[in-house]
Design a protein around this motif. Sequence first.
Motif, mmCIF file in Angstrom:
data_model
loop_
_atom_site.group_PDB
_atom_site.id
_atom_site.type_symbol
_atom_site.label_atom_id
_atom_site.label_comp_id
_atom_site.label_asym_id
_atom_site.label_seq_id
_atom_site.Cartn_x
_atom_site.Cartn_y
_atom_site.Cartn_z
ATOM 1 N N LYS A 97 52.311 38.195 34.047
ATOM 2 C CA LYS A 97 51.468 39.708 33.863
ATOM 3 C C LYS A 97 50.063 39.410 33.446
ATOM 4 O O LYS A 97 49.212 40.343 33.634
ATOM 5 C CB LYS A 97 52.206 40.730 32.752
ATOM 6 N N LYS B 159 54.203 40.426 43.099
ATOM 7 C CA LYS B 159 53.991 40.616 41.773
ATOM 8 C C LYS B 159 54.835 41.501 41.087
ATOM 9 O O LYS B 159 55.317 41.467 39.864
ATOM 10 C CB LYS B 159 52.636 41.553 41.661
ATOM 11 N N PHE C 262 47.920 43.145 41.602
ATOM 12 C CA PHE C 262 47.852 44.059 40.393
ATOM 13 C C PHE C 262 47.430 45.483 40.780
ATOM 14 O O PHE C 262 47.416 46.252 39.806
ATOM 15 C CB PHE C 262 47.095 43.311 39.544
ATOM 16 N N ASN D 27 43.978 32.182 41.614
ATOM 17 C CA ASN D 27 44.684 33.504 41.684
ATOM 18 C C ASN D 27 44.242 34.146 42.953
ATOM 19 O O ASN D 27 44.815 34.864 43.745
ATOM 20 C CB ASN D 27 44.976 34.363 40.313
ATOM 21 N N TRP E 256 54.861 35.824 39.543
ATOM 22 C CA TRP E 256 53.706 35.464 38.561
ATOM 23 C C TRP E 256 53.718 36.237 37.223
ATOM 24 O O TRP E 256 54.173 37.116 37.258
ATOM 25 C CB TRP E 256 52.574 35.011 39.281
ATOM 26 N N THR F 67 46.160 39.394 43.908
ATOM 27 C CA THR F 67 47.155 38.981 43.235
ATOM 28 C C THR F 67 48.279 40.014 42.825
ATOM 29 O O THR F 67 49.103 39.831 42.139
ATOM 30 C CB THR F 67 46.625 38.450 42.193
#
Length: 524
Positions: A292, A285, A486, A229, A290, A484
């Motif tokens: 959670k 995201k 987040f 990731n 992808w 990634t």
Amino acid sequence: MTKYLKQISLILVIVMLVTAMAGCGSTAAGDNTAATSTSSQTSASAENTAPDISKKVELKIYCVGDASPGEGSNMVRDAVNQVIEPKINATISTEYLPWSDWTNKYQLVFASGEEFDGIYTANWAYYQAQATKNGFKEITKEDLQKYAPGLLTDLPEMAWDQAKINGKIYMIPTTFNEFPTVHFAVREDLKKKYNVPDITDLDTFGAYLDAIAKNEKGMVPLDISVMNNYSDLQQIFNTENEYAVVGNVSERNFVYKITDPGAAIVNVYETPEFMDFAKKMYQWKQAGYWSKNAISNKTPNATAFENGKSAALLTNALQATNYSEQWPVQHPGWEIQVYDSSLGKKQIGTPYIGSGLGIHATSRNVDRLLMFAELARTDKELNQLLCYGIKDTHWEQVGEDQVRYIRGNTKVDYTDGLSWFFRNEKFQLNPTGVYSNYDPIFETARKNQVFHTLQAFNFDDSKLKNEVAAVSSVVTQYAVPIITGFMDPETGIPTLNEKMKAAGADKIMAAIKEQADKFIADNK
């Protein structure tokens, strides 16, 4: 009287000359007693100095990556043993450090005190770290000349120079040329189904992921995992900006521009280009490209792709050759294509120390391991057995220089990394029946390949262990979620850089620059 003495002297000279000539002639013909005696002594001397292989040994070797499913790995190991046992009175046993947790298990193997003989190592796989901690035994030229002279002639001097750490060699490098570029593998049948254009950049790759997100509700567009990731996405960023990671530095943010001979080293987290990239990942995201739980998911992206859960895979050009041929057989109707993510940018190949074999400090069988390594690299049939598996079971040859893999039977498939130690360009075959972009991707890579002195550089972090560990912790806590998507990069990147400085990133950077500058100066 004088005349008589002169005649006697002449006769003696003639006799001596004839004797000498006879001696030379006999030696050349191999029937002179003195020559035979000398030859016997030389032969006896050679026998006395030859390695003693009278005692059978088992060489325990650790591989990085997953073993083949089923019995494939064991089948090849047994076949290898049938070849090498009569020659060096040794067999091999293999252990695997699975991708899901290889970094922790690799270090644990060294810390545990376990006795074993060999282990995969590379500039990206703890070569520098373990060499400076006495995890490996030094490999001397004398050892090579005695036990594996074929390696000295098979590998160029530059390969041995790249393997040197503080002037000593701790690994047997490979000469296999590959590129670290991460490419996009997609379900071409789905791309056609939703009329998505060919993938030529990140935006068109994003368009494909978007089509999947909107239309294939039971599928994750790109099911990334904790294994890739962060590193694969950041490698895509590095390729896009023509960056290469400095030497063996574990974190991919300390990089140099491959087109800059002066090698200005930067921390990419501080560049505006990284902010732009992180914003795009944040958008992806939020769009659901992808899952959670991607930041904690331990299922490899390749496994998710193979099982039909993921519509895309981040991979390299060589790994993709296996996938593109194998998986459509398992899933009739699938069509797999691989798209070049280098985007026409300059690329740098892996150095000789991008793969290799290290001899563990506990090994009691250095001689036999070196003999095995020599056979594995220089014996064509053994080399291809290690690289492709058992002929006509795992692969078949097509023409003079092509290989067709026999895949689809998970009970016998051979797909593991035992070959990584020993791949030799001289014996490699070109795959057939693979994705149609295979040749263009490699042609582009070769066309755009550049060479840089720092390809062979190894950073000595022995005096910065605390700082390196602290920076690695910061990367895990802040950089991974930013890359990634987040964490919002607008607020996350300033915090990341603040934490990096507090952890000692500037100190590491200064040490890297100092060592790199010296390395470049020493290798002009």
